[in-house]
Design an enzyme around this catalytic site. Structure first.
Site, short mmCIF file in Angstrom:
data_model
loop_
_atom_site.label_atom_id
_atom_site.label_comp_id
_atom_site.label_asym_id
_atom_site.label_seq_id
_atom_site.Cartn_x
_atom_site.Cartn_y
_atom_site.Cartn_z
N ALA A 15 8.42 18.00 6.39
CA ALA A 15 8.74 18.84 7.69
C ALA A 15 9.71 18.09 8.33
CB ALA A 15 7.45 18.95 8.66
N ARG A 41 5.19 14.13 -7.20
CA ARG A 41 4.82 15.59 -7.10
C ARG A 41 6.04 16.37 -7.08
NH1 ARG A 41 0.83 13.64 -4.03
NH2 ARG A 41 2.23 13.40 -2.03
N CYS A 130 6.71 11.12 18.74
CA CYS A 130 7.18 12.38 19.12
C CYS A 130 6.71 12.84 20.81
CB CYS A 130 7.05 13.64 18.33
SG CYS A 130 5.34 13.87 17.85
N GLN A 157 0.46 20.32 21.80
CA GLN A 157 1.06 19.61 20.62
C GLN A 157 1.19 20.86 19.47
OE1 GLN A 157 0.14 15.21 21.68
NE2 GLN A 157 1.16 15.39 19.74
N SER A 160 3.69 21.83 13.78
CA SER A 160 4.86 20.78 13.04
C SER A 160 4.39 19.36 13.30
CB SER A 160 5.81 21.29 13.64
OG SER A 160 6.18 21.04 15.06
N HIS A 244 6.63 20.79 20.89
CA HIS A 244 5.58 20.33 21.77
C HIS A 244 6.11 20.60 23.16
CE1 HIS A 244 3.98 18.34 18.51
NE2 HIS A 244 4.34 16.91 18.90
N GLN A 319 10.01 18.79 18.56
CA GLN A 319 9.70 17.21 18.13
C GLN A 319 9.85 16.82 16.50
OE1 GLN A 319 7.50 19.62 17.27
NE2 GLN A 319 7.16 18.83 15.36
N1 LIG Z 1 6.01 16.06 11.95
C1 LIG Z 1 6.65 15.54 13.25
O1 LIG Z 1 7.01 15.86 14.00
C2 LIG Z 1 6.92 13.99 13.18
C3 LIG Z 1 7.32 13.27 14.18
C4 LIG Z 1 7.39 11.94 14.33
C5 LIG Z 1 7.10 11.28 13.31
N2 LIG Z 1 6.47 11.61 12.17
C6 LIG Z 1 6.24 11.04 11.22
O2 LIG Z 1 6.65 11.19 9.94
C7 LIG Z 1 6.11 11.02 8.72
C8 LIG Z 1 6.08 12.55 8.08
O3 LIG Z 1 5.75 13.47 8.74
P1 LIG Z 1 5.88 14.91 8.31
O4 LIG Z 1 5.47 15.66 9.41
O5 LIG Z 1 7.44 15.18 7.74
O6 LIG Z 1 4.91 15.14 6.99
P2 LIG Z 1 4.75 16.00 5.78
O7 LIG Z 1 5.47 17.42 5.94
O8 LIG Z 1 3.46 15.94 5.28
O9 LIG Z 1 5.82 15.33 4.53
C9 LIG Z 1 5.31 14.15 3.95
C10 LIG Z 1 6.56 13.76 3.12
O10 LIG Z 1 5.88 12.14 2.54
C11 LIG Z 1 6.13 12.50 1.26
N3 LIG Z 1 5.09 11.40 0.57
C12 LIG Z 1 3.83 11.78 0.55
N4 LIG Z 1 3.26 10.57 -0.20
C13 LIG Z 1 4.24 10.02 -0.79
C14 LIG Z 1 4.27 8.92 -1.72
N5 LIG Z 1 3.11 8.43 -2.28
N6 LIG Z 1 5.36 8.39 -2.12
C15 LIG Z 1 6.64 9.12 -1.55
N7 LIG Z 1 6.47 10.14 -0.76
C16 LIG Z 1 5.51 10.69 -0.34
C17 LIG Z 1 6.03 13.87 0.90
O11 LIG Z 1 6.33 13.97 -0.47
P3 LIG Z 1 5.84 15.06 -1.53
O12 LIG Z 1 6.17 16.48 -0.91
O13 LIG Z 1 6.38 14.79 -2.88
O14 LIG Z 1 4.38 14.93 -1.40
C18 LIG Z 1 6.69 14.30 1.97
O15 LIG Z 1 8.06 14.43 1.64
C19 LIG Z 1 4.51 10.63 9.31
O16 LIG Z 1 4.67 9.35 9.36
C20 LIG Z 1 4.61 11.27 10.68
O17 LIG Z 1 3.62 10.43 11.21
C21 LIG Z 1 6.38 13.18 11.94
#
Ligand SMILES: NC(=O)c1ccc[n+]([C@@H]2O[C@H](COP(=O)([O-])OP(=O)(O)OC[C@H]3O[C@@H](n4cnc5c(N)ncnc54)[C@H](OP(=O)(O)O)[C@@H]3O)[C@@H](O)[C@H]2O)c1
Length: 341
Positions: A15, A41, A130, A157, A160, A244, A319
């Protein structure tokens, strides 16, 4: 161009990863080359950047050779394992996870507040939580004007914030619910459709605070460089797809009026006032989605404090943008390493 940096995005299919790509493109962030990294994957698929296809590669220890800036967004475990490798390879890491945020050697940066800390980095710069960014962008200019002694935040929250799979679960479970079908959740700990629940991070059995709440408290003190600020936080997940909201009440050292707050916020970077009492129109997730600014409204005297030191307000922010990808790209734009010698 040749002198522009090679940028790697770790978690490019997530995301936040998708918003990194969209934000860099939209802001004309000039790069020499993009390395799109995700898990095995996703390896072999491709995405579009700047009108050209980019192959998604599996993240490995060799992924950072020749990379100048690495944007990490694949969870804390991946950041802990691979960010030091990226730094050793010569990249500057901007990390979206919580892995390094409280490390005293790692600047925790919201450019509207402490862009000056970027130059202190030793290879890693952390992007704050966030929910913290959403509150702190509007609170900072007030704090500078009239120190905030105490703040109470209640969050609403969106899915997303928990990633692409949580957004999908909200959509699927809502659809199932509307069709009278049974839905078993896999991502969230509780039914999400037509429900809300306390934030899905671990709860400390001693204090009763969950990890999200603790992050907001600790990160606020680090970013404001004010260990004395008193903070109470309650984080709640609501069935909103994106953006959020937060109810924020703060108490200042000196008396403060709602007009003073409006005047301060009217020129505050990254803030847009949405405060139309006549039409009962205030910040909403649908209006904040896809927007860079934190929307601020319902600015009013806190009636529980007759001394006139306290103000209540309601904010909304995307966020995935200001709480994640936009904040990180803003940091990257300010890096001296951005333009290579
Ligand atoms: N969502 C938010 O609003 C937000 C805000 C601030 C910070 N964050 C932080 O940002 C991070 C990701 O959040 P997200 O919301 O984008 O999560 P997400 O949608 O679940 O995406 C996770 C990403 O990580 C990759 N990934 C998972 N396992 C992996 C591995 N072993 N090697 C390489 N890549 C891997 C996934 O790739 P695949 O598709 O190949 O599995 C995907 O690209 C988290 O640490 C979260 O805490 C998120």
């Amino acid at each position: 161009m040749k002198n522009d940096p090679v940028v790697a995005i770790v978690g490019v299919t997530g995301a936040v990863g998708a918003e990194f790509i969209a934000t860099m493109d939209r802001r004309n962030f000039r790069i020499n080359r993009l390395k799109a990294l995700a898990s095995a994957r996703s390896a072999g698929r491709s995405l579009n950047y700047g009108g050209k296809p980019v192959l998604i590669e599996e993240l490995t220890e060799r992924s950072f050779e020749g990379v100048d800036i690495a944007l990490f967004s694949a969870g804390s475990g991946i950041s802990r394992q691979y960010a030091p490798i990226a730094v050793r390879s010569g990249a500057v890491v901007i990390d979206n996870s919580s892995a390094f945020r409280m490390d005293p050697n790692v600047p925790l940066v919201i450019p509207e507040i402490n862009a000056n800390r970027i130059r202190d980095h030793k290879g890693i710069i952390a992007n704050p939580n966030c929910a913290a960014i959403t509150a702190l962008v509007p609170l900072w200019p007030i704090h500078q004007n009239n120190r905030i002694k105490r703040v109470i935040i209640s969050t609403y929250q969106a899915a997303s914030g928990a990633g692409a799979a949580a957004m999908d679960e909200l959509v699927q479970s809502t659809r199932a619910n509307l069709h009278g079908q049974v839905f078993t959740q896999k991502v969230m700990p509780h039914p999400y459709a037509f429900n809300l629940f306390s934030h899905n991070t671990a709860v400390d059995p001693e204090t009763g605070y969950n990890d999200e709440e603790t992050k907001v408290i600790k990160e606020t003190r680090k970013i404001f460089e004010d260990e004395a600020i008193a903070i109470g936080v309650t984080c709640v997940r609501v069935p909103v797809l994106r953006a959020h909201c937060e109810s924020i009440t703060f108490e200042c050292e000196k008396p403060i009026t709602e007009d003073q707050v409006r005047r301060i916020l009217a020129t505050a970077p990254g803030v847009r006032i949405v405060d139309d009492r006549a039409n009962n129109y205030f910040p909403m997730p649908v209006d904040a989605s896809g927007q860079d600014d934190v929307l601020v409204g319902r600015i009013r005297k806190d009636l529980s404090d007759p001394s006139g030191h306290s103000i209540a307000m309601f904010v909304a922010a995307d966020q995935l943008l200001k709480g994640a990808a936009l904040n990180a790209v803003q940091i990257a734009e300010l890096l001296p390493e951005r333009v290579m010698a």
